[in-house]
Design a protein around this motif. Sequence first.
Motif, PDB file in Angstrom:
ATOM      1  N   UNK A  15     -16.562  19.622  16.097  1.00  0.00           N
ATOM      2  CA  UNK A  15     -15.762  19.790  17.094  1.00  0.00           C
ATOM      3  C   UNK A  15     -14.393  20.443  17.036  1.00  0.00           C
ATOM      4  N   UNK A  16     -13.610  19.870  15.987  1.00  0.00           N
ATOM      5  CA  UNK A  16     -12.440  20.500  15.658  1.00  0.00           C
ATOM      6  C   UNK A  16     -12.490  22.073  15.332  1.00  0.00           C
ATOM      7  N   UNK A  17     -13.339  22.444  14.717  1.00  0.00           N
ATOM      8  CA  UNK A  17     -13.637  23.921  14.297  1.00  0.00           C
ATOM      9  C   UNK A  17     -13.828  24.521  15.745  1.00  0.00           C
ATOM     10  N   UNK A  18     -14.433  24.133  16.470  1.00  0.00           N
ATOM     11  CA  UNK A  18     -14.777  24.773  18.013  1.00  0.00           C
ATOM     12  C   UNK A  18     -13.544  24.742  18.644  1.00  0.00           C
ATOM     13  N   UNK A  19     -12.690  23.618  18.602  1.00  0.00           N
ATOM     14  CA  UNK A  19     -11.335  23.844  19.351  1.00  0.00           C
ATOM     15  C   UNK A  19     -10.208  24.656  18.542  1.00  0.00           C
ATOM     16  N   UNK A  20     -10.432  25.053  17.220  1.00  0.00           N
ATOM     17  CA  UNK A  20      -9.816  25.803  16.493  1.00  0.00           C
ATOM     18  C   UNK A  20     -10.159  27.174  16.928  1.00  0.00           C
ATOM     19  N   UNK A  21     -11.408  27.630  16.966  1.00  0.00           N
ATOM     20  CA  UNK A  21     -11.813  28.957  17.138  1.00  0.00           C
ATOM     21  C   UNK A  21     -11.380  29.126  18.464  1.00  0.00           C
ATOM     22  N   UNK A  22     -11.682  28.332  19.562  1.00  0.00           N
ATOM     23  CA  UNK A  22     -11.168  28.674  20.930  1.00  0.00           C
ATOM     24  C   UNK A  22      -9.787  28.723  21.214  1.00  0.00           C
ATOM     25  N   UNK A  23      -8.869  28.099  20.386  1.00  0.00           N
ATOM     26  CA  UNK A  23      -7.407  28.178  20.318  1.00  0.00           C
ATOM     27  C   UNK A  23      -7.083  29.524  19.838  1.00  0.00           C
ATOM     28  N   UNK A  38       8.572  34.625  17.049  1.00  0.00           N
ATOM     29  CA  UNK A  38       9.650  35.159  16.039  1.00  0.00           C
ATOM     30  C   UNK A  38       9.150  35.002  14.683  1.00  0.00           C
ATOM     31  N   UNK A  39       8.530  34.264  14.265  1.00  0.00           N
ATOM     32  CA  UNK A  39       8.199  34.169  12.948  1.00  0.00           C
ATOM     33  C   UNK A  39       6.935  35.172  12.440  1.00  0.00           C
ATOM     34  N   UNK A  40       5.835  35.144  13.293  1.00  0.00           N
ATOM     35  CA  UNK A  40       4.712  35.792  12.934  1.00  0.00           C
ATOM     36  C   UNK A  40       4.228  36.280  14.333  1.00  0.00           C
ATOM     37  N   UNK A  41       3.513  37.627  14.326  1.00  0.00           N
ATOM     38  CA  UNK A  41       2.870  38.093  15.335  1.00  0.00           C
ATOM     39  C   UNK A  41       1.780  37.038  15.828  1.00  0.00           C
ATOM     40  N   UNK A  42       1.430  36.988  16.925  1.00  0.00           N
ATOM     41  CA  UNK A  42       0.637  36.115  17.621  1.00  0.00           C
ATOM     42  C   UNK A  42      -0.842  36.370  17.141  1.00  0.00           C
ATOM     43  N   UNK A  43      -1.169  37.651  16.623  1.00  0.00           N
ATOM     44  CA  UNK A  43      -2.636  38.036  16.412  1.00  0.00           C
ATOM     45  C   UNK A  43      -2.755  37.439  15.235  1.00  0.00           C
ATOM     46  N   UNK A  48      -5.602  32.933  11.904  1.00  0.00           N
ATOM     47  CA  UNK A  48      -5.506  31.880  11.185  1.00  0.00           C
ATOM     48  C   UNK A  48      -6.206  30.921  11.805  1.00  0.00           C
ATOM     49  N   UNK A  49      -6.269  30.607  13.261  1.00  0.00           N
ATOM     50  CA  UNK A  49      -7.097  29.646  14.068  1.00  0.00           C
ATOM     51  C   UNK A  49      -8.568  30.213  14.048  1.00  0.00           C
ATOM     52  N   UNK A  50      -8.822  31.257  14.216  1.00  0.00           N
ATOM     53  CA  UNK A  50     -10.403  31.661  14.259  1.00  0.00           C
ATOM     54  C   UNK A  50     -10.864  31.379  12.670  1.00  0.00           C
ATOM     55  N   UNK A  51     -10.235  31.830  11.617  1.00  0.00           N
ATOM     56  CA  UNK A  51     -10.831  31.659  10.208  1.00  0.00           C
ATOM     57  C   UNK A  51     -10.890  30.439   9.867  1.00  0.00           C
ATOM     58  N   UNK A  52      -9.899  29.421  10.200  1.00  0.00           N
ATOM     59  CA  UNK A  52     -10.122  27.920   9.832  1.00  0.00           C
ATOM     60  C   UNK A  52     -11.115  27.137  10.668  1.00  0.00           C
TER      61      UNK A  52
END
Length: 141
Positions: A15-23, A38-43, A48-52
């Motif tokens: 469940x959390x993995x799918x939430x992170x992937x969709x985020x 400001x800190x990192x580009x959005x891609x 980071x979210x896709x991989x985690x």
Amino acid sequence: MTTLRFGRRGASLIIYGLIWFLSGLSLLILPIPSEIQHVLAIHVWAAVFLVSGVVACLASAFRTPRTDRWGFIALTLSGSLWAAYCATTWVLSLFNPLIFSPGWVETLTDILLMVKITVDAGWSEPTTPVALKEVPNVRRK
């Protein structure tokens, strides 16, 4: 034929993995204002979210005890970094009137979500199958 059973921890990881992937996917698809990058580009955050999310979903398939911890670590680490990023954009917006960032809401939401993931990571799976109790036949009037 064998059945695939994930248990509570595995289901939580999926469940959390799918939430992170969709985020992560939403960060790639939806238009993001440039002032919050400001800190990192959005891609980079999307990656980071896709991989985690993928790591969490894959870790749910491990059946040996506590080998799914890498999924919980990936979720907690990426979520904590995102919370720190949102807090940083919020602090920067306090000193720059041209930037509006409601980052404190996102920061609090992410911290509470990290607490929930940490609680789920502490669950232990039952070692023996739980038998269903027989419910007595109740007569209704």
